[in-house]
Design an enzyme around this catalytic site. Structure first.
Site, PDB file in Angstrom:
ATOM      1  N   CYS A 129       0.790  -1.034   0.058  1.00 28.80           N
ATOM      2  CA  CYS A 129       0.076   0.103  -0.015  1.00 28.80           C
ATOM      3  C   CYS A 129       0.996   1.146  -0.013  1.00 28.80           C
ATOM      4  O   CYS A 129       1.506   1.590   0.888  1.00 28.80           O
ATOM      5  CB  CYS A 129      -1.018  -0.124   1.188  1.00 28.80           C
ATOM      6  SG  CYS A 129      -2.075   1.504   1.170  1.00 28.80           S
TER       7      CYS A 129
ATOM      8  N   CYS B 183      -0.365   3.917   2.065  1.00 29.99           N
ATOM      9  CA  CYS B 183      -0.010   3.972   3.542  1.00 29.99           C
ATOM     10  C   CYS B 183       1.152   4.304   3.886  1.00 29.99           C
ATOM     11  O   CYS B 183       1.574   4.787   4.861  1.00 29.99           O
ATOM     12  CB  CYS B 183      -0.503   2.523   3.998  1.00 29.99           C
ATOM     13  SG  CYS B 183      -2.206   1.969   3.416  1.00 29.99           S
ATOM     14  N   ASP B 184       2.317   3.552   3.186  1.00 27.38           N
ATOM     15  CA  ASP B 184       3.496   3.510   3.435  1.00 27.38           C
ATOM     16  C   ASP B 184       4.606   4.417   2.797  1.00 27.38           C
ATOM     17  O   ASP B 184       5.696   4.516   3.186  1.00 27.38           O
ATOM     18  CB  ASP B 184       4.282   1.856   3.488  1.00 27.38           C
ATOM     19  CG  ASP B 184       3.338   1.051   4.554  1.00 27.38           C
ATOM     20  OD1 ASP B 184       2.839   1.623   5.639  1.00 27.38           O
ATOM     21  OD2 ASP B 184       3.141  -0.026   4.199  1.00 27.38           O
TER      22      ASP B 184
HETATM   23  C1  LIG Z   1       0.196  -3.938   5.841  1.00 30.72           C
HETATM   24  C2  LIG Z   1      -0.831  -2.846   5.742  1.00 30.72           C
HETATM   25  C3  LIG Z   1      -0.784  -1.627   6.154  1.00 30.72           C
HETATM   26  C4  LIG Z   1      -1.871  -0.853   6.180  1.00 30.72           C
HETATM   27  N1  LIG Z   1      -1.587   0.539   6.550  1.00 30.72           N
HETATM   28  C5  LIG Z   1      -2.760   1.389   6.454  1.00 30.72           C
HETATM   29  C6  LIG Z   1      -2.440   2.646   6.958  1.00 30.72           C
HETATM   30  O1  LIG Z   1      -1.502   3.090   7.511  1.00 30.72           O
HETATM   31  N2  LIG Z   1      -3.668   3.598   6.760  1.00 30.72           N
HETATM   32  C7  LIG Z   1      -4.636   3.464   6.434  1.00 30.72           C
HETATM   33  O2  LIG Z   1      -5.597   3.898   6.333  1.00 30.72           O
HETATM   34  N3  LIG Z   1      -4.652   2.013   5.812  1.00 30.72           N
HETATM   35  C8  LIG Z   1      -3.843   0.915   5.736  1.00 30.72           C
HETATM   36  N4  LIG Z   1      -4.086  -0.077   5.149  1.00 30.72           N
HETATM   37  C9  LIG Z   1      -5.066  -0.513   4.456  1.00 30.72           C
HETATM   38  C10 LIG Z   1      -6.358  -0.840   5.719  1.00 30.72           C
HETATM   39  O3  LIG Z   1      -5.742  -1.690   6.527  1.00 30.72           O
HETATM   40  C11 LIG Z   1      -7.432  -1.172   5.092  1.00 30.72           C
HETATM   41  O4  LIG Z   1      -8.145  -0.325   3.990  1.00 30.72           O
HETATM   42  C12 LIG Z   1      -8.692  -1.466   6.101  1.00 30.72           C
HETATM   43  O5  LIG Z   1      -8.156  -2.455   6.967  1.00 30.72           O
HETATM   44  C13 LIG Z   1     -10.047  -2.153   5.682  1.00 30.72           C
HETATM   45  O6  LIG Z   1     -10.634  -2.334   6.302  1.00 30.72           O
HETATM   46  P1  LIG Z   1     -12.027  -3.176   6.354  1.00 30.72           P
HETATM   47  O7  LIG Z   1     -12.605  -3.256   7.725  1.00 30.72           O
HETATM   48  O8  LIG Z   1     -12.760  -3.104   5.218  1.00 30.72           O
HETATM   49  O9  LIG Z   1     -11.434  -4.869   6.144  1.00 30.72           O
HETATM   50  P2  LIG Z   1      -9.952  -5.511   6.941  1.00 30.72           P
HETATM   51  O10 LIG Z   1      -9.278  -4.657   7.760  1.00 30.72           O
HETATM   52  O11 LIG Z   1      -9.482  -6.117   5.684  1.00 30.72           O
HETATM   53  O12 LIG Z   1     -10.914  -6.438   7.713  1.00 30.72           O
HETATM   54  C14 LIG Z   1     -11.575  -7.538   7.414  1.00 30.72           C
HETATM   55  C15 LIG Z   1     -12.118  -8.421   8.067  1.00 30.72           C
HETATM   56  O13 LIG Z   1     -12.918  -9.298   7.875  1.00 30.72           O
HETATM   57  C16 LIG Z   1     -12.744 -10.666   8.596  1.00 30.72           C
HETATM   58  N5  LIG Z   1     -13.280 -11.490   7.701  1.00 30.72           N
HETATM   59  C17 LIG Z   1     -12.906 -11.946   6.364  1.00 30.72           C
HETATM   60  N6  LIG Z   1     -13.564 -12.937   5.932  1.00 30.72           N
HETATM   61  C18 LIG Z   1     -14.417 -13.460   7.038  1.00 30.72           C
HETATM   62  C19 LIG Z   1     -15.238 -14.350   7.055  1.00 30.72           C
HETATM   63  N7  LIG Z   1     -15.749 -15.191   6.203  1.00 30.72           N
HETATM   64  N8  LIG Z   1     -16.173 -14.434   8.253  1.00 30.72           N
HETATM   65  C20 LIG Z   1     -15.870 -13.544   9.201  1.00 30.72           C
HETATM   66  N9  LIG Z   1     -15.046 -12.700   9.147  1.00 30.72           N
HETATM   67  C21 LIG Z   1     -14.364 -12.447   8.066  1.00 30.72           C
HETATM   68  C22 LIG Z   1     -11.161 -10.561   8.764  1.00 30.72           C
HETATM   69  O14 LIG Z   1     -11.060 -11.336   9.576  1.00 30.72           O
HETATM   70  C23 LIG Z   1     -11.236  -9.259   9.158  1.00 30.72           C
HETATM   71  O15 LIG Z   1     -11.533  -9.019  10.611  1.00 30.72           O
HETATM   72  C24 LIG Z   1      -2.968  -1.137   5.327  1.00 30.72           C
HETATM   73  C25 LIG Z   1      -3.239  -2.338   4.789  1.00 30.72           C
HETATM   74  C26 LIG Z   1      -2.155  -3.345   4.995  1.00 30.72           C
HETATM   75  C27 LIG Z   1      -2.385  -4.644   4.625  1.00 30.72           C
END
Ligand SMILES: Cc1cc2nc3c(=O)[nH]c(=O)nc-3n(C[C@H](O)[C@H](O)[C@H](O)COP(=O)(O)OP(=O)(O)OC[C@H]3O[C@@H](n4cnc5c(N)ncnc54)[C@H](O)[C@@H]3O)c2cc1C
Length: 331
Positions: free
Chosen positions: A154, A157-158
């Site tokens: 990302c 992000c980084d």
């Molecule tokens: C290494 C890294 C660094 C990042 N740094 C930043 C940053 O500095 N700033 C920023 O804004 N964004 C950052 N991001 C991006 C950010 O993490 C994502 O945009 C954000 O987490 C998305 O949120 P979400 O709730 O949509 O999904 P996610 O955070 O992806 O969460 C998905 C959830 O769904 C659950 N899940 C999946 N499938 C199932 C299932 N079948 N049943 C039940 N639960 C399930 C998972 O366990 C998880 O808890 C980073 C991403 C990564 C990988």
């Protein structure tokens, strides 16, 4: 003992004990910023939400150290700490947060049916899907070794951590072109590692990349390995693999960015929920509504463009408000 046979579940052979069937008003699937924010809003709206965390409790941010762009943390915060704060805030208002994985879904009738861990059936009037998206990696050992030490999926992000430094971006599509362009504004030099001799990115994005002086495209290069003592110091590439001109190239870099796409975690919903060709859930623009009334989607699972914690949290808020309005319409 009576056995409940859920209809139309993908795993048709599954039999679920009647004692393992529970009716809830609002079910939230996923515990990233989107899921927890939906839980905060849904709890405060008296929807008594039940949230299943999935395997990765806290979502993608639990795999990173510093989060510096989430508003409200002027000194920055680690990903795991921030997600613990989200969880505590949701629990404070009574959200029922449980460990479990949604393993099947049936949205053919009402209430909606979601199977948890293959052995429990949740009947829900409203479902918020917040299952996120998973970045694709090349699959080489070094990506794990240097995770958080120079490897990132990302740039938004980084990228900031690599100001004035040299980085490489892997990929040839729109995402790679966008990430390379973004990084070119921060870094001294951006190498774009492209497997083929063409870019798949749109013509406009290609032009942008080609016209940016500090982006150098390495055509027909593939990544073999990364090297470095306490973090990424360089990448080993193979040039024109399988041809007489094949050559090994070692490049000094400080950061290595994957931009080869994401996989939205939407597989179990696809029989009922419309997705785009990649698998991102389609929502009615400006809302979290899917094609199925009472099923809402929030966060990265429905967002091919931004994929940030703050946008995920914002859409989690929208989903809870949309769910509340939908549920009040059922009364
Ligand atoms: C290494 C890294 C660094 C990042 N740094 C930043 C940053 O500095 N700033 C920023 O804004 N964004 C950052 N991001 C991006 C950010 O993490 C994502 O945009 C954000 O987490 C998305 O949120 P979400 O709730 O949509 O999904 P996610 O955070 O992806 O969460 C998905 C959830 O769904 C659950 N899940 C999946 N499938 C199932 C299932 N079948 N049943 C039940 N639960 C399930 C998972 O366990 C998880 O808890 C980073 C991403 C990564 C990988």
């Amino acid at each position: 003992m009576e056995i409940f046979k859920p209809m139309n579940l993908q795993k048709e052979s599954q039999n679920i004990n009647i004692e393992n069937v529970e009716k809830v008003g609002c079910l939230i699937i996923g515990s990233g910023p989107a899921g927890y924010t939906a839980a905060i809003y849904a709890s405060r709206a008296n929807l008594n939400p039940v949230l299943y965390t999935g395997l990765q409790m806290g979502g993608q941010l639990t795999t990173t150290t510093d989060v510096e762009n989430y508003p409200g943390y002027p000194g920055g915060v680690t990903g795991p700490e921030m997600m613990e704060d989200f969880k505590k805030q949701a629990e404070r208002f009574g959200a029922d947060i449980r460990f479990g994985i949604a393993t099947a879904a049936d949205f053919s009738g009402r209430p909606h049916k979601v199977t948890i861990d293959d052995n429990k059936l949740i009947l829900a009037d409203a479902v918020i899907i917040a299952t996120g998206a998973t970045a694709k990696y090349l699959g080489i050992e070094a990506e794990k070794k240097y995770a958080g030490m120079g490897v990132s999926a990302c740039a938004t992000c980084d990228g900031f951590f690599y100001r004035g430094k040299d980085v490489a971006v892997v990929g040839g599509g729109d995402t790679a072109a966008e990430e390379a362009t973004y990084l070119s504004g921060l870094c001294r030099k951006v190498f774009l590692i492209v497997r083929r001799n063409v870019l798949r990115a749109s013509k406009a994005m290609q032009q942008k990349v080609l016209n940016t002086p500090n982006i150098e495209i390495l055509w027909e290069h593939q990544v073999l390995d990364l090297f470095g003592e306490n973090g990424v110091e360089g990448v080993t590439l193979v040039k024109k693999k399988g041809t007489p001109q094949e050559d090994i190239v070692k490049l000094k870099i400080d950061g290595f960015f994957l931009a080869i796409g994401h996989t939205p975690n939407s597989d179990i919903f696809k029989n009922y929920i419309e997705t785009d060709p990649v698998g991102y859930i389609k929502t009615v623009p400006g809302t979290s509504k899917t094609n199925v009334p009472g099923v809402f989607a929030a966060g990265d699972v429905q967002d091919p463009h931004y994929r940030q914690a703050v946008t995920a949290a914002g859409s989690g808020c929208q989903a809870a408000i949309d769910a509340e309005r939908y549920l009040s319409g059922l009364k």
